[in-house]
Design a protein around this motif. Structure first.
Motif, PDB file in Angstrom:
ATOM      1  N   VAL A   1       0.912  -1.327   0.082  1.00 42.54           N
ATOM      2  CA  VAL A   1       0.051   0.056  -0.012  1.00 42.54           C
ATOM      3  C   VAL A   1       0.970   1.319   0.141  1.00 42.54           C
ATOM      4  N   VAL A   2       0.508   2.201  -0.839  1.00 44.63           N
ATOM      5  CA  VAL A   2       1.524   3.517  -1.038  1.00 44.63           C
ATOM      6  C   VAL A   2       0.529   4.451  -1.081  1.00 44.63           C
ATOM      7  N   ILE A   3       0.787   5.359  -0.160  1.00 46.75           N
ATOM      8  CA  ILE A   3       0.228   6.632   0.117  1.00 46.75           C
ATOM      9  C   ILE A   3       1.280   7.882  -0.086  1.00 46.75           C
ATOM     10  N   ALA A   4       0.913   8.848  -0.811  1.00 49.27           N
ATOM     11  CA  ALA A   4       1.651  10.030  -0.946  1.00 49.27           C
ATOM     12  C   ALA A   4       0.910  11.436  -1.089  1.00 49.27           C
ATOM     13  N   GLY A   5       1.678  12.297  -0.540  1.00 48.09           N
ATOM     14  CA  GLY A   5       1.065  13.719  -0.574  1.00 48.09           C
ATOM     15  C   GLY A   5       1.982  14.613  -0.648  1.00 48.09           C
ATOM     16  N   GLY A   6       1.587  15.826  -0.927  1.00 44.95           N
ATOM     17  CA  GLY A   6       2.619  17.120  -0.914  1.00 44.95           C
ATOM     18  C   GLY A   6       2.861  17.432   0.499  1.00 44.95           C
ATOM     19  N   ALA A   7       2.143  17.430   1.558  1.00 46.99           N
ATOM     20  CA  ALA A   7       2.464  17.362   2.862  1.00 46.99           C
ATOM     21  C   ALA A   7       1.867  16.536   3.935  1.00 46.99           C
ATOM     22  N   PHE A   8       2.829  16.086   4.899  1.00 49.88           N
ATOM     23  CA  PHE A   8       2.365  14.699   5.608  1.00 49.88           C
ATOM     24  C   PHE A   8       2.428  15.483   7.118  1.00 49.88           C
ATOM     25  N   ALA A   9       1.443  15.345   8.098  1.00 53.36           N
ATOM     26  CA  ALA A   9       1.364  15.747   9.509  1.00 53.36           C
ATOM     27  C   ALA A   9       0.997  14.456  10.299  1.00 53.36           C
ATOM     28  N   LEU A  10       1.698  14.045  11.248  1.00 57.31           N
ATOM     29  CA  LEU A  10       1.218  13.067  12.212  1.00 57.31           C
ATOM     30  C   LEU A  10       0.598  13.606  13.421  1.00 57.31           C
ATOM     31  N   GLY A  11      -0.509  12.961  13.619  1.00 60.84           N
ATOM     32  CA  GLY A  11      -1.316  13.467  14.779  1.00 60.84           C
ATOM     33  C   GLY A  11      -1.194  12.462  15.861  1.00 60.84           C
ATOM     34  N   PRO A  12      -2.172  12.659  17.153  1.00 62.01           N
ATOM     35  CA  PRO A  12      -2.214  11.780  18.087  1.00 62.01           C
ATOM     36  C   PRO A  12      -2.898  10.355  17.707  1.00 62.01           C
ATOM     37  N   ASP A  13      -2.587   9.422  18.459  1.00 57.61           N
ATOM     38  CA  ASP A  13      -3.249   7.994  18.268  1.00 57.61           C
ATOM     39  C   ASP A  13      -3.131   7.378  16.864  1.00 57.61           C
ATOM     40  N   ARG A  14      -1.917   7.600  16.512  1.00 58.11           N
ATOM     41  CA  ARG A  14      -1.613   6.711  15.413  1.00 58.11           C
ATOM     42  C   ARG A  14      -2.536   7.278  14.130  1.00 58.11           C
TER      43      ARG A  14
ATOM     44  N   ALA B   1      -2.699  10.452  10.960  1.00 60.70           N
ATOM     45  CA  ALA B   1      -2.009  11.541  10.238  1.00 60.70           C
ATOM     46  C   ALA B   1      -2.653  12.262   9.213  1.00 60.70           C
ATOM     47  N   SER B   2      -2.166  13.255   8.597  1.00 56.67           N
ATOM     48  CA  SER B   2      -3.296  13.877   7.461  1.00 56.67           C
ATOM     49  C   SER B   2      -2.214  14.154   6.306  1.00 56.67           C
ATOM     50  N   LEU B   3      -2.790  14.007   5.159  1.00 54.64           N
ATOM     51  CA  LEU B   3      -1.867  14.515   4.062  1.00 54.64           C
ATOM     52  C   LEU B   3      -2.651  15.563   3.114  1.00 54.64           C
ATOM     53  N   THR B   4      -1.961  16.244   2.555  1.00 60.90           N
ATOM     54  CA  THR B   4      -2.871  17.363   1.587  1.00 60.90           C
ATOM     55  C   THR B   4      -1.854  17.617   0.644  1.00 60.90           C
TER      56      THR B   4
END
Length: 78
Positions: free
Chosen positions: A7-20, A22-25
């Motif tokens: 499984v491959v996930i990519a984005g321009g910006a990646f931010a880790l959040g709480p409780d495992r 993440a957000s990508l934009t």
């Protein structure tokens, strides 16, 4: 992914959040291989449960392939 495969996930910006989580934009793309191939693109995505759940938003386009049958779906304003 049932049946194996990457499984491959990519984005321009990646931010880790709480409780495992993440957000990508920015030009997010998601691709999985194996028994059920899946490709999707969106403006942004939120990942939860250690990446097991992905919520795609903003101009979503997706194709799911099972065997030799492909099903496409999309939403412009979501």
């Amino acid at each position: 992914q049932p049946g194996g495969g990457d499984v491959v996930i990519a984005g321009g910006a990646f931010a880790l959040g709480p409780d495992r989580s993440a957000s990508l934009t920015g030009d997010v793309s998601l691709r999985s291989e194996g028994g059920m191939r899946f490709e999707a693109s969106a403006a942004r995505a939120a990942l939860t449960d250690g990446g097991r759940v992905a919520v795609l938003e903003g101009g979503v386009r997706a194709v799911l392939t099972i065997g030799r049958v492909a099903v496409a779906a999309g939403a412009a304003d979501d």
